[in-house]
Design an enzyme around this catalytic site. Structure first.
Site, short mmCIF file in Angstrom:
data_model
loop_
_atom_site.label_atom_id
_atom_site.label_comp_id
_atom_site.label_asym_id
_atom_site.label_seq_id
_atom_site.Cartn_x
_atom_site.Cartn_y
_atom_site.Cartn_z
N GLU A 103 0.85 -1.21 0.00
CA GLU A 103 0.00 0.00 0.00
C GLU A 103 0.87 1.24 0.00
OE1 GLU A 103 -2.94 1.32 -0.10
OE2 GLU A 103 -4.44 0.19 1.01
N ASP A 104 0.38 2.30 -0.60
CA ASP A 104 1.10 3.58 -0.54
C ASP A 104 0.97 4.20 0.85
OD1 ASP A 104 -1.64 4.04 -0.86
OD2 ASP A 104 -1.43 5.54 -2.43
N ASP A 107 -4.51 5.51 5.92
CA ASP A 107 -5.09 6.73 6.48
C ASP A 107 -6.19 6.32 7.46
OD1 ASP A 107 -5.94 9.33 6.89
OD2 ASP A 107 -6.88 9.57 4.94
N PHE A 156 -2.38 16.06 3.90
CA PHE A 156 -2.56 15.41 2.61
C PHE A 156 -1.24 15.46 1.85
CE2 PHE A 156 -3.93 14.64 -1.70
CZ PHE A 156 -4.80 13.58 -1.50
N ARG A 169 1.69 12.20 -9.17
CA ARG A 169 2.19 10.84 -8.91
C ARG A 169 3.67 10.72 -9.29
NH1 ARG A 169 -2.26 7.51 -7.81
NH2 ARG A 169 -4.13 7.90 -9.01
P1 IMP Z 1 -7.72 4.63 3.81
O1 IMP Z 1 -8.68 3.59 3.36
O2 IMP Z 1 -8.42 5.85 4.36
O3 IMP Z 1 -6.67 4.11 4.75
O4 IMP Z 1 -7.02 5.22 2.53
C1 IMP Z 1 -6.18 4.52 1.75
C2 IMP Z 1 -6.05 5.18 0.40
O5 IMP Z 1 -6.44 6.55 0.40
C3 IMP Z 1 -4.60 5.19 0.00
O6 IMP Z 1 -4.25 3.98 -0.64
C4 IMP Z 1 -4.52 6.40 -0.89
O7 IMP Z 1 -4.81 6.04 -2.22
C5 IMP Z 1 -5.57 7.34 -0.37
N1 IMP Z 1 -4.97 8.37 0.50
C6 IMP Z 1 -5.06 8.49 1.85
N2 IMP Z 1 -4.38 9.54 2.29
C7 IMP Z 1 -3.84 10.13 1.20
C8 IMP Z 1 -2.97 11.28 1.01
O8 IMP Z 1 -2.56 12.00 1.95
N3 IMP Z 1 -2.61 11.54 -0.27
C9 IMP Z 1 -3.02 10.78 -1.34
N4 IMP Z 1 -3.81 9.71 -1.20
C10 IMP Z 1 -4.22 9.39 0.05
#
Ligand code: IMP
Length: 179
Positions: A103-104, A107, A156, A169
């Site tokens: 995963e990148d 959050d 962000f 990206r």
């Molecule tokens: P989660 O399900 O809220 O944990 O979010 C996961 C996905 O949200 C990541 O794989 C990202 O693609 C996107 N994401 C969450 N925070 C950021 C950010 O700060 N910048 C860009 N993408 C984000």
């Protein structure tokens, strides 16, 4: 490289390219120490992980399979909708494989939590998780990746695969985006 040389007043470098590259090498060593030197099926979550995945699989060395999962949980803004949808499934079965979900960023944790269960349903030998970035200030599900590159504040970020509205990206560093 700096935000100034990139010429965009909305971004500020948070993690420079050299630190990312060094940490990816360390993560690869940590992961090999846990999984061993046998085959690993790396599963990159599109699109945000594609650059991290490319660097990580080369750093891992040894036998590695590359798979991708298409997921959408964001719809162009800077906040999650909380809905995880698989838009592109794995191309091959992972039954009996040692899998690494790549995963990148984590959050809210909703995506990683959903995908871990999704993969476990395919009967792999094991599932480990790695996230380049962890933003623990915004969790909705109690989950932490097994391996984390950097823990960052609740801001962000863009670059190194992460986007805002499909842009940024291609930055080689991680930057905070401020509108
Ligand atoms: P989660 O399900 O809220 O944990 O979010 C996961 C996905 O949200 C990541 O794989 C990202 O693609 C996107 N994401 C969450 N925070 C950021 C950010 O700060 N910048 C860009 N993408 C984000």
């Amino acid at each position: 490289m700096s935000a100034i040389s990139h010429g965009d007043p909305n971004i500020r470098v948070l993690i420079p390219e050299e630190r990312i590259q060094a940490r990816v090498q360390e993560l690869a060593s940590e992961i090999r120490a846990e999984i061993g030197h046998g085959p690993i099926t790396c599963i990159g979550v599109l699109k945000g992980s594609f650059i991290f995945m490319a660097d990580l699989v080369r750093a891992l060395g040894g036998p590695v399979r590359c798979e991708f999962l298409g997921v959408s949980s964001y719809h162009g803004g800077t906040r999650s909708t909380g809905v995880v949808r698989i838009s592109e499934d794995l191309r091959h079965p992972i039954e009996g494989h040692h899998c690494l979900l790549v995963e990148d960023i984590v959050d809210t944790g909703l995506t990683m939590d959903y995908l871990r269960h999704f993969l476990e349903g395919r009967k792999p030998a094991s599932v480990r998780t790695v996230a380049l970035l962890d933003k623990p200030g915004h969790r909705e599900v109690e989950i932490t990746a097994d391996h984390v590159g950097f823990t960052i504040p609740d801001e962000f970020v863009v670059g190194y695969g992460l986007d805002l509205g499909e842009l940024y990206r291609n930055l080689p560093f991680i930057a905070v985006y401020t509108p």
